[in-house]
Design an enzyme around this catalytic site. Structure first.
Site, mmCIF file in Angstrom:
data_model
loop_
_atom_site.group_PDB
_atom_site.id
_atom_site.type_symbol
_atom_site.label_atom_id
_atom_site.label_comp_id
_atom_site.label_asym_id
_atom_site.label_seq_id
_atom_site.Cartn_x
_atom_site.Cartn_y
_atom_site.Cartn_z
ATOM 1 N N TYR A 142 -7.376 0.753 -35.907
ATOM 2 C CA TYR A 142 -6.494 1.829 -36.377
ATOM 3 C C TYR A 142 -6.989 2.455 -37.669
ATOM 4 O O TYR A 142 -6.725 3.623 -37.932
ATOM 5 C CB TYR A 142 -5.077 1.285 -36.607
ATOM 6 C CG TYR A 142 -4.191 1.276 -35.399
ATOM 7 C CD1 TYR A 142 -4.511 0.521 -34.284
ATOM 8 C CD2 TYR A 142 -3.008 2.020 -35.377
ATOM 9 C CE1 TYR A 142 -3.699 0.493 -33.181
ATOM 10 C CE2 TYR A 142 -2.179 2.000 -34.273
ATOM 11 C CZ TYR A 142 -2.527 1.245 -33.179
ATOM 12 O OH TYR A 142 -1.707 1.232 -32.087
ATOM 13 N N LYS A 210 -10.257 -11.537 -28.793
ATOM 14 C CA LYS A 210 -11.222 -11.319 -27.709
ATOM 15 C C LYS A 210 -12.555 -11.871 -28.212
ATOM 16 O O LYS A 210 -13.571 -11.150 -28.280
ATOM 17 C CB LYS A 210 -11.267 -9.813 -27.369
ATOM 18 C CG LYS A 210 -12.066 -9.461 -26.134
ATOM 19 C CD LYS A 210 -11.414 -9.868 -24.829
ATOM 20 C CE LYS A 210 -12.357 -9.620 -23.662
ATOM 21 N NZ LYS A 210 -11.867 -10.163 -22.389
ATOM 22 N N ASP A 242 -6.708 -10.719 -22.783
ATOM 23 C CA ASP A 242 -6.444 -10.404 -21.367
ATOM 24 C C ASP A 242 -5.624 -11.533 -20.733
ATOM 25 O O ASP A 242 -4.686 -11.276 -19.975
ATOM 26 C CB ASP A 242 -7.749 -10.128 -20.600
ATOM 27 C CG ASP A 242 -8.868 -11.123 -20.886
ATOM 28 O OD1 ASP A 242 -8.727 -11.953 -21.804
ATOM 29 O OD2 ASP A 242 -9.897 -11.074 -20.180
ATOM 30 N N ASP A 266 -0.128 -3.980 -30.759
ATOM 31 C CA ASP A 266 0.544 -2.764 -30.286
ATOM 32 C C ASP A 266 0.813 -2.892 -28.788
ATOM 33 O O ASP A 266 1.923 -2.646 -28.303
ATOM 34 C CB ASP A 266 -0.342 -1.547 -30.570
ATOM 35 C CG ASP A 266 0.293 -0.261 -30.078
ATOM 36 O OD1 ASP A 266 1.498 -0.071 -30.309
ATOM 37 O OD2 ASP A 266 -0.409 0.545 -29.431
ATOM 38 N N ASP A 270 4.654 -3.992 -26.635
ATOM 39 C CA ASP A 270 5.316 -3.174 -25.609
ATOM 40 C C ASP A 270 5.535 -4.009 -24.343
ATOM 41 O O ASP A 270 6.579 -3.926 -23.693
ATOM 42 C CB ASP A 270 4.478 -1.934 -25.249
ATOM 43 C CG ASP A 270 4.901 -0.702 -26.037
ATOM 44 O OD1 ASP A 270 5.290 -0.872 -27.211
ATOM 45 O OD2 ASP A 270 4.841 0.412 -25.491
HETATM 46 C C1 IPM Z 1 4.027 1.363 -32.669
HETATM 47 C C2 IPM Z 1 3.598 2.729 -32.231
HETATM 48 C C3 IPM Z 1 2.606 3.275 -33.254
HETATM 49 C C4 IPM Z 1 1.414 2.362 -33.260
HETATM 50 C C5 IPM Z 1 2.198 4.740 -33.009
HETATM 51 C C6 IPM Z 1 3.399 5.655 -32.968
HETATM 52 C C7 IPM Z 1 1.204 5.225 -34.018
HETATM 53 O O1 IPM Z 1 3.065 2.690 -30.955
HETATM 54 O O2 IPM Z 1 4.560 1.228 -33.792
HETATM 55 O O3 IPM Z 1 3.850 0.417 -31.890
HETATM 56 O O4 IPM Z 1 0.504 2.515 -32.425
HETATM 57 O O5 IPM Z 1 1.364 1.478 -34.116
HETATM 58 MG MG MG Z 2 3.270 0.803 -29.983
#
Ligand code: IPM
Ligand code: MG
Length: 377
Positions: A142, A210, A242, A266, A270
């Site tokens: 990032y 990884k 993975d 990240d 999710d």
């Molecule tokens: C998160 C989001 C952010 C990230 C984006 C909006 C930049 O996906 O906070 O998980 O990738 O960190």
């Molecule tokens: Mg995210």
């Protein structure tokens, strides 16, 4: 006591979920004798619209002067093709960097009431799920060097691009790169956060990397091992990312704390959120060295639901509870908010994302008022 909270409502459903959370904090203030003073600040698309800068300097300055930041969500496709590439997301990345928020805590738990919403077979989450992702937040790919070049043209980044290109002869055309990089210092400090958290929870850290491919992951693994020596009570194991993605679906209950890099965290957070059934339920805390932190739901700004009073404010309310706990050291008050959310669900109130037959449908603001009411009980 007075506490100063910087509030960034943001874009899309951001303003609504924050508006629904403020009455909860106010009720905590009334019940426990605190005064929360809010300073409303602009960032993201709203700030782009107002002044052409997704992260105005004044916002950073005022955040720094506060005890903590509460953020709704930023982003809207309407700003995707901004001239100069200025996107609302620059605000959130810029805030993390400017405020030194290197540790991102993303808990994922399944409320008993909502276990029906988990897309996995019931036996996989039987007895509940409670894991914590500790994501490194200000390093890795990032924040590594990035760029887009055309092979054959002079490079803007000199040595680095020469080095990247030098490995092999590249065919003509465009060439883009993003560098994944970690210093020992960055890994050490996030390792400490992960082990400290594990000490307060189940005493188990799974470090995700990884290391079979990446040098940065091999350093990550080595430093994790070194820091682990100071935490003999904590069990440490390592998992390739993975495999971790598989294991989260196959047997998520094996995890207590998952410690990982910015990018892997990240993606895995999710994935973990979906196990809980609704991304509308999960809070996060982004912390630096001291008690200061930024708190936001893990979901995005969901522009298509904006203004319709249907978004679930629980993730933001639970983020406010984390704010009370980690930045203001108000653990009792934080627990009261978390209990109020549980009470509200137990009483059958549901925003549309978690609604089932026989339950009572409520809107965003009503949900906030109800949770606030349970705090006061
Ligand atoms: C998160 C989001 C952010 C990230 C984006 C909006 C930049 O996906 O906070 O998980 O990738 O960190
Ligand atoms: Mg995210």
């Amino acid at each position: 006591m007075d506490y100063h909270i910087a509030v960034i409502k943001g874009d899309g459903i951001g303003p609504e979920i924050v508006d629904a959370t403020i009455p909860v904090l106010d009720t905590v203030g009334k019940e426990y004798g605190h005064r929360f003073k809010y300073e409303y600040l602009l960032a993201g698309g709203a700030a782009l619209d107002a002044g052409g800068d997704p992260l105005p300097k004044a916002t950073v300055k005022k955040c720094k002067a506060s005890n903590a930041v509460l953020l709704g969500a930023v982003g809207d496709p309407k700003w995707d093709s901004q001239p100069g590439g200025l996107r609302p997301e620059a605000a959130i990345l810029g805030l993390r960097e400017a405020l030194g928020l290197f540790a991102n805590l993303r808990p994922a738990m399944v409320y008993g009431e909502l276990s029906f919403a988990c897309p996995l077979k019931p036996e996989i989450i039987e007895g509940g799920l409670d894991l914590l992702i500790v994501r490194e937040l200000t390093g890795g790919i990032y924040f590594g060097k990035r760029g887009t070049e055309t092979i054959g043209e002079a490079s803007g980044f000199g040595k680095l691009v020469d080095h990247l290109r030098g490995e092999k002869t590249l065919p003509p055309g465009r060439f883009a790169y993003d560098v994944e990089q970690y210093t020992e210092f960055e890994i050490k400090r996030i390792a400490h956060v992960a082990f400290d958290m594990a000490m307060k929870r189940g005493g188990h850290v799974t470090s995700v990397d990884k290391a079979n491919v990446l040098d940065s992951s091999r350093l990550w693994r080595a430093v994790m091992e070194e820091v682990h020596v100071k935490y003999p009570e904590v069990k440490l194991d390592h998992m390739y990312v993975d495999n971790a993605a598989q294991q989260l679906i196959k047997n998520p209950k094996q995890f207590d704390v998952l410690a990982t890099s910015n990018m892997f965290g990240d993606i895995l957070s999710d994935e973990a959120s979906q196990i809980t059934g609704s991304i509308g339920m999960l809070p996060s805390a982004s912390l630096g060295e001291g008690s200061f932190g930024l708190y936001e739901p893990i979901h995005g700004s969901a522009p298509k639901y904006a203004g319709s009073d249907i978004a679930n404010p629980v993730a933001t309310i639970l983020s406010a509870a984390m704010l009370l706990r980690y930045s203001l050291n108000l653990g009792t008050e934080a627990a009261a908010v978390e209990k109020a959310v549980g009470d509200c669900l137990a009483a059958g109130y549901r925003t549309p994302d978690i609604l089932t037959d026989g339950k009572i449908k409520v809107g965003t603001q009503e949900c906030g008022r109800l949770v606030a009411g349970f705090v006061g009980k």
